[in-house]
Design a protein around this motif. Structure first.
Motif, PDB file in Angstrom:
ATOM      1  N   ALA A   1     -28.484  10.485  22.677  1.00 29.06           N
ATOM      2  CA  ALA A   1     -27.197  10.123  22.074  1.00 29.06           C
ATOM      3  C   ALA A   1     -26.602   8.907  22.767  1.00 29.06           C
ATOM      4  CB  ALA A   1     -26.240  11.313  22.151  1.00 29.06           C
ATOM      5  N   ALA A   2     -26.686   8.893  24.084  1.00 20.38           N
ATOM      6  CA  ALA A   2     -26.120   7.770  24.839  1.00 20.38           C
ATOM      7  C   ALA A   2     -26.794   6.459  24.443  1.00 20.38           C
ATOM      8  CB  ALA A   2     -26.285   8.023  26.336  1.00 20.38           C
ATOM      9  N   GLU A   3     -28.102   6.492  24.308  1.00 24.34           N
ATOM     10  CA  GLU A   3     -28.812   5.269  23.952  1.00 24.34           C
ATOM     11  C   GLU A   3     -28.440   4.801  22.546  1.00 24.34           C
ATOM     12  OE1 GLU A   3     -32.842   5.243  25.018  1.00 24.34           O
ATOM     13  OE2 GLU A   3     -33.333   3.446  23.896  1.00 24.34           O
ATOM     14  N   LEU A   4     -28.382   5.747  21.621  1.00 24.12           N
ATOM     15  CA  LEU A   4     -28.022   5.395  20.246  1.00 24.12           C
ATOM     16  C   LEU A   4     -26.628   4.766  20.192  1.00 24.12           C
ATOM     17  CD1 LEU A   4     -28.473   5.694  17.103  1.00 24.12           C
ATOM     18  CD2 LEU A   4     -27.292   7.888  17.306  1.00 24.12           C
ATOM     19  N   LEU A   5     -25.675   5.393  20.854  1.00 22.45           N
ATOM     20  CA  LEU A   5     -24.285   4.963  20.743  1.00 22.45           C
ATOM     21  C   LEU A   5     -24.014   3.676  21.522  1.00 22.45           C
ATOM     22  CD1 LEU A   5     -22.636   8.479  21.126  1.00 22.45           C
ATOM     23  CD2 LEU A   5     -22.975   7.169  19.013  1.00 22.45           C
ATOM     24  N   PHE A   6     -24.476   3.623  22.752  1.00 20.47           N
ATOM     25  CA  PHE A   6     -24.118   2.465  23.571  1.00 20.47           C
ATOM     26  C   PHE A   6     -24.938   1.230  23.198  1.00 20.47           C
ATOM     27  CE2 PHE A   6     -22.037   5.780  25.897  1.00 20.47           C
ATOM     28  CZ  PHE A   6     -20.886   5.169  26.363  1.00 20.47           C
ATOM     29  N   ALA A   7     -26.065   1.422  22.543  1.00 21.20           N
ATOM     30  CA  ALA A   7     -26.801   0.255  22.051  1.00 21.20           C
ATOM     31  C   ALA A   7     -26.043  -0.421  20.908  1.00 21.20           C
ATOM     32  CB  ALA A   7     -28.194   0.665  21.592  1.00 21.20           C
ATOM     33  N   ARG A   8     -25.185   0.339  20.228  1.00 24.67           N
ATOM     34  CA  ARG A   8     -24.429  -0.224  19.106  1.00 24.67           C
ATOM     35  C   ARG A   8     -22.998  -0.594  19.485  1.00 24.67           C
ATOM     36  NH1 ARG A   8     -28.478   2.581  17.283  1.00 24.67           N
ATOM     37  NH2 ARG A   8     -29.367   2.195  15.218  1.00 24.67           N
ATOM     38  N   GLN A   9     -22.530  -0.080  20.588  1.00 21.73           N
ATOM     39  CA  GLN A   9     -21.150  -0.296  21.026  1.00 21.73           C
ATOM     40  C   GLN A   9     -20.850  -1.787  21.158  1.00 21.73           C
ATOM     41  OE1 GLN A   9     -20.932   0.098  25.107  1.00 21.73           O
ATOM     42  NE2 GLN A   9     -18.720   0.006  25.314  1.00 21.73           N
ATOM     43  N   LEU A  10     -19.715  -2.202  20.605  1.00 17.98           N
ATOM     44  CA  LEU A  10     -19.323  -3.617  20.661  1.00 17.98           C
ATOM     45  C   LEU A  10     -18.006  -3.839  21.397  1.00 17.98           C
ATOM     46  CD1 LEU A  10     -20.283  -4.619  17.009  1.00 17.98           C
ATOM     47  CD2 LEU A  10     -21.349  -5.480  19.109  1.00 17.98           C
ATOM     48  N   VAL A  11     -17.173  -2.813  21.462  1.00 16.65           N
ATOM     49  CA  VAL A  11     -15.869  -2.955  22.110  1.00 16.65           C
ATOM     50  C   VAL A  11     -16.049  -2.764  23.616  1.00 16.65           C
ATOM     51  CG1 VAL A  11     -13.550  -1.985  22.324  1.00 16.65           C
ATOM     52  CG2 VAL A  11     -14.628  -2.160  20.073  1.00 16.65           C
ATOM     53  N   ASP A  12     -15.659  -3.747  24.371  1.00 19.43           N
ATOM     54  CA  ASP A  12     -15.846  -3.682  25.820  1.00 19.43           C
ATOM     55  C   ASP A  12     -14.581  -3.268  26.565  1.00 19.43           C
ATOM     56  OD1 ASP A  12     -18.479  -4.425  25.655  1.00 19.43           O
ATOM     57  OD2 ASP A  12     -18.090  -6.564  25.959  1.00 19.43           O
ATOM     58  N   GLU A  13     -13.470  -3.212  25.882  1.00 17.92           N
ATOM     59  CA  GLU A  13     -12.217  -2.924  26.565  1.00 17.92           C
ATOM     60  C   GLU A  13     -11.880  -1.440  26.474  1.00 17.92           C
ATOM     61  OE1 GLU A  13     -11.004  -5.198  28.363  1.00 17.92           O
ATOM     62  OE2 GLU A  13     -12.183  -6.866  27.600  1.00 17.92           O
ATOM     63  N   PHE A  14     -10.602  -1.147  26.638  1.00 17.36           N
ATOM     64  CA  PHE A  14     -10.111   0.225  26.752  1.00 17.36           C
ATOM     65  C   PHE A  14     -10.567   1.127  25.606  1.00 17.36           C
ATOM     66  CE2 PHE A  14      -6.750   3.326  25.799  1.00 17.36           C
ATOM     67  CZ  PHE A  14      -6.661   3.987  27.014  1.00 17.36           C
ATOM     68  N   SER A  15     -10.656   0.587  24.395  1.00 19.85           N
ATOM     69  CA  SER A  15     -10.924   1.413  23.216  1.00 19.85           C
ATOM     70  C   SER A  15     -12.403   1.716  23.001  1.00 19.85           C
ATOM     71  CB  SER A  15     -10.376   0.733  21.962  1.00 19.85           C
ATOM     72  OG  SER A  15      -9.077   0.281  22.163  1.00 19.85           O
ATOM     73  N   PHE A  16     -13.233   1.402  23.984  1.00 16.48           N
ATOM     74  CA  PHE A  16     -14.669   1.648  23.767  1.00 16.48           C
ATOM     75  C   PHE A  16     -14.951   3.125  23.536  1.00 16.48           C
ATOM     76  CE2 PHE A  16     -14.560   2.963  28.113  1.00 16.48           C
ATOM     77  CZ  PHE A  16     -15.619   3.843  28.259  1.00 16.48           C
ATOM     78  N   ASP A  17     -14.143   4.003  24.155  1.00 13.97           N
ATOM     79  CA  ASP A  17     -14.328   5.452  23.941  1.00 13.97           C
ATOM     80  C   ASP A  17     -14.183   5.802  22.468  1.00 13.97           C
ATOM     81  OD1 ASP A  17     -12.771   4.883  26.514  1.00 13.97           O
ATOM     82  OD2 ASP A  17     -13.481   6.915  26.939  1.00 13.97           O
ATOM     83  N   LEU A  18     -13.141   5.223  21.868  1.00 12.42           N
ATOM     84  CA  LEU A  18     -12.871   5.485  20.454  1.00 12.42           C
ATOM     85  C   LEU A  18     -14.047   5.013  19.602  1.00 12.42           C
ATOM     86  CD1 LEU A  18     -10.876   6.238  18.152  1.00 12.42           C
ATOM     87  CD2 LEU A  18     -10.135   3.854  18.212  1.00 12.42           C
ATOM     88  N   GLU A  19     -14.546   3.834  19.911  1.00 13.48           N
ATOM     89  CA  GLU A  19     -15.673   3.303  19.148  1.00 13.48           C
ATOM     90  C   GLU A  19     -16.903   4.212  19.276  1.00 13.48           C
ATOM     91  OE1 GLU A  19     -17.650  -0.182  20.655  1.00 13.48           O
ATOM     92  OE2 GLU A  19     -17.747  -1.061  18.650  1.00 13.48           O
ATOM     93  N   VAL A  20     -17.162   4.662  20.489  1.00 10.29           N
ATOM     94  CA  VAL A  20     -18.326   5.526  20.715  1.00 10.29           C
ATOM     95  C   VAL A  20     -18.185   6.826  19.922  1.00 10.29           C
ATOM     96  CG1 VAL A  20     -19.433   6.967  22.479  1.00 10.29           C
ATOM     97  CG2 VAL A  20     -18.989   4.548  22.939  1.00 10.29           C
ATOM     98  N   LEU A  21     -16.993   7.389  19.892  1.00 15.41           N
ATOM     99  CA  LEU A  21     -16.797   8.641  19.147  1.00 15.41           C
ATOM    100  C   LEU A  21     -16.826   8.386  17.640  1.00 15.41           C
ATOM    101  CD1 LEU A  21     -14.073  10.248  21.433  1.00 15.41           C
ATOM    102  CD2 LEU A  21     -16.488  10.886  21.230  1.00 15.41           C
ATOM    103  N   TYR A  22     -16.342   7.245  17.239  1.00  9.28           N
ATOM    104  CA  TYR A  22     -16.437   6.851  15.826  1.00  9.28           C
ATOM    105  C   TYR A  22     -17.908   6.770  15.426  1.00  9.28           C
ATOM    106  CZ  TYR A  22     -15.975   3.893  11.664  1.00  9.28           C
ATOM    107  OH  TYR A  22     -16.053   3.387  10.385  1.00  9.28           O
ATOM    108  N   LEU A  23     -18.699   6.144  16.282  1.00 12.90           N
ATOM    109  CA  LEU A  23     -20.129   6.008  15.991  1.00 12.90           C
ATOM    110  C   LEU A  23     -20.823   7.366  16.002  1.00 12.90           C
ATOM    111  CD1 LEU A  23     -20.907   2.797  18.087  1.00 12.90           C
ATOM    112  CD2 LEU A  23     -20.816   2.994  15.588  1.00 12.90           C
ATOM    113  N   ALA A  24     -20.400   8.243  16.890  1.00 13.53           N
ATOM    114  CA  ALA A  24     -21.002   9.580  16.945  1.00 13.53           C
ATOM    115  C   ALA A  24     -20.802  10.303  15.612  1.00 13.53           C
ATOM    116  CB  ALA A  24     -20.402  10.381  18.091  1.00 13.53           C
ATOM    117  N   ARG A  25     -19.601  10.187  15.059  1.00 12.87           N
ATOM    118  CA  ARG A  25     -19.348  10.807  13.749  1.00 12.87           C
ATOM    119  C   ARG A  25     -20.167  10.108  12.667  1.00 12.87           C
ATOM    120  NH1 ARG A  25     -16.421  10.210   9.149  1.00 12.87           N
ATOM    121  NH2 ARG A  25     -15.522   8.225   9.783  1.00 12.87           N
ATOM    122  N   ARG A  26     -20.209   8.800  12.733  1.00 11.09           N
ATOM    123  CA  ARG A  26     -20.922   8.023  11.714  1.00 11.09           C
ATOM    124  C   ARG A  26     -22.414   8.373  11.679  1.00 11.09           C
ATOM    125  NH1 ARG A  26     -23.726   3.319  10.802  1.00 11.09           N
ATOM    126  NH2 ARG A  26     -22.931   1.837   9.246  1.00 11.09           N
TER     127      ARG A  26
END
Lengths: 102, 277
Positions: free
Chosen positions: B185-210
């Motif tokens: 899961a970590a590899e899938l999510l963080f390979a796609r993560q684009l937000v580097d600032e505070f909201s990266f958590d939100l992006e990762v959880l958004y991607l997890a749902r997606r």
């Protein structure tokens, strides 16, 4: 964090038992308890850390301050039975060499 | 310290792992000279009691204080220090740490020990139940939140409401700095993560749902550590901006493929530098 002060048979000695997380939020209460003991002539303090889960840098600084104050008065501040994490933190900061630990 | 646990800690501190770690703990660190060493001590003493091989990764984020020097001087052979030449944001630091990790299960934990490491087992239990992502939460009825300022409470409530209604993310607390992932899961999510600032958590959880990953939320104890770097008002503005950025990224298909190829060489893992402390 809870602090309890226990009288001991020796007149210049007091035991301070701490419980919980010892961090910057709790440092003022510890300082008050330590200063009260010192002001009452107790220059040998045993700080019991058996049930302390974590100490941060502020807490370590307070312990060092207390140790220096005790030693300047001819006594000492000993750390008693530090918990696992506290022992490791003391080692990593190399403060284990500065304190009397028993 | 009990002698058996002290021996376990000393063995971990001095003997390199000979097997792949089961657990990886990643700590992002930016100017943490006053907090990082006690946090490492607390994490190391607890993790060594679990009787599984584990590694610790400190992902520096371009610290300008003595954080890097302090960590590198600890002489813990299973601690990897990733050094960054410049500040790139917490999300980038966590991503570098995740990419460097080798464990089957990866936790990232804030450097201030605001969520005590003793709750590692609570999150692990959920992973063992089959969840891919497990989030420490300060929002549940069973959460124990101490010393949290009123501004942070209002800020948290506002974020939770927006996230729940607009993004349909099934997590009440997206921002708690205590999250666990399976390696896949970590590899899938963080390979796609684009937000580097505070909201990266939100992006990762958004991607997890997606991507249909199973996400669980576990109430945790949380203590607002003195010296927190979170400016609630500033962060709120950035968060709202990033909500729009995340949605736009998705509409443009930017999450359909990896955005960061998982590095294979140590220098690439670190970004700017890597040092085994």
């Amino acid at each position: 964090m809870d602090i309890s002060v226990t009288e001991t048979p020796a007149p210049t000695t007091r035991s301070l038992t701490l419980r919980g997380r010892f961090d910057a939020h709790e440092a003022p209460a510890f300082r008050d308890a330590l200063d009260a003991a010192m002001d009452n002539g107790h220059h040998d303090l045993a700080v019991v850390l058996t049930d302390v889960e974590f100490v941060d840098s502020t807490a370590l600084a307070e312990l060092v301050r207390g140790m220096k104050r005790c030693r300047e008065a001819g006594g000492d501040l000993a750390l008693v039975s530090p918990s696992d994490p506290v022992r490791v933190i003391l080692e990593l900061t190399k403060l284990d060499a500065a304190f009397t630990i028993r | 310290m009990t002698e058996s646990n002290l021996a376990k800690y000393r063995h971990w501190a001095s003997t390199p792992l000979t097997t792949k770690p089961k657990y990886s703990v990643v700590i992002p660190a930016y100017n943490e000279e006053f907090r990082i060493v006690p946090t490492i001590g607390a994490i190391a003493s607890h993790m060594c009691t679990l009787d599984e091989p584990w590694e610790l990764i400190v992902a520096d984020d371009g610290s300008t204080d003595t954080t890097v020097d302090l960590v590198s001087e600890l002489d813990l052979v299973n601690l990897t220090l990733l050094i960054a030449d410049q500040n790139g944001g917490k999300g980038k630091a966590v991503r570098r740490g995740i990419f460097a990790s080798q464990g089957e299960i990866v936790l990232f934990a804030d450097a201030d020990q605001s969520t005590p490491i003793e709750q590692f087992g609570d999150l692990l239990a959920k992973v063992n139940e089959g969840f891919d992502v497990v989030v420490g939460s300060r929002a549940g009825a069973d959460a124990d939140v101490a010393n949290k300022s009123m501004s942070r409470k209002i800020f948290s409530f506002g974020l939770q409401t927006i996230v729940k209604t607009l993004f349909r993310i099934p997590v009440a607390d997206t921002q708690c700095g205590f999250k666990m992932f399976t390696a896949e899961a970590a590899e899938l999510l963080f390979a796609r993560q684009l937000v580097d600032e505070f909201s990266f958590d939100l992006e990762v959880l958004y991607l997890a749902r997606r991507f249909g990953l199973q996400t669980a939320e576990v109430p945790v104890t949380w203590i607002d550590a003195p010296g927190s770097k979170v400016d609630a008002a500033k962060v709120a503005v950035e968060f709202l901006r990033d909500l729009a950025v995340i949605r736009t990224n998705d509409l443009r298909g930017r999450y359909d493929a990896d955005n960061h190829v998982r590095p294979t060489h140590s220098s690439e893992i670190a970004g700017e530098g890597r040092q085994a402390a």
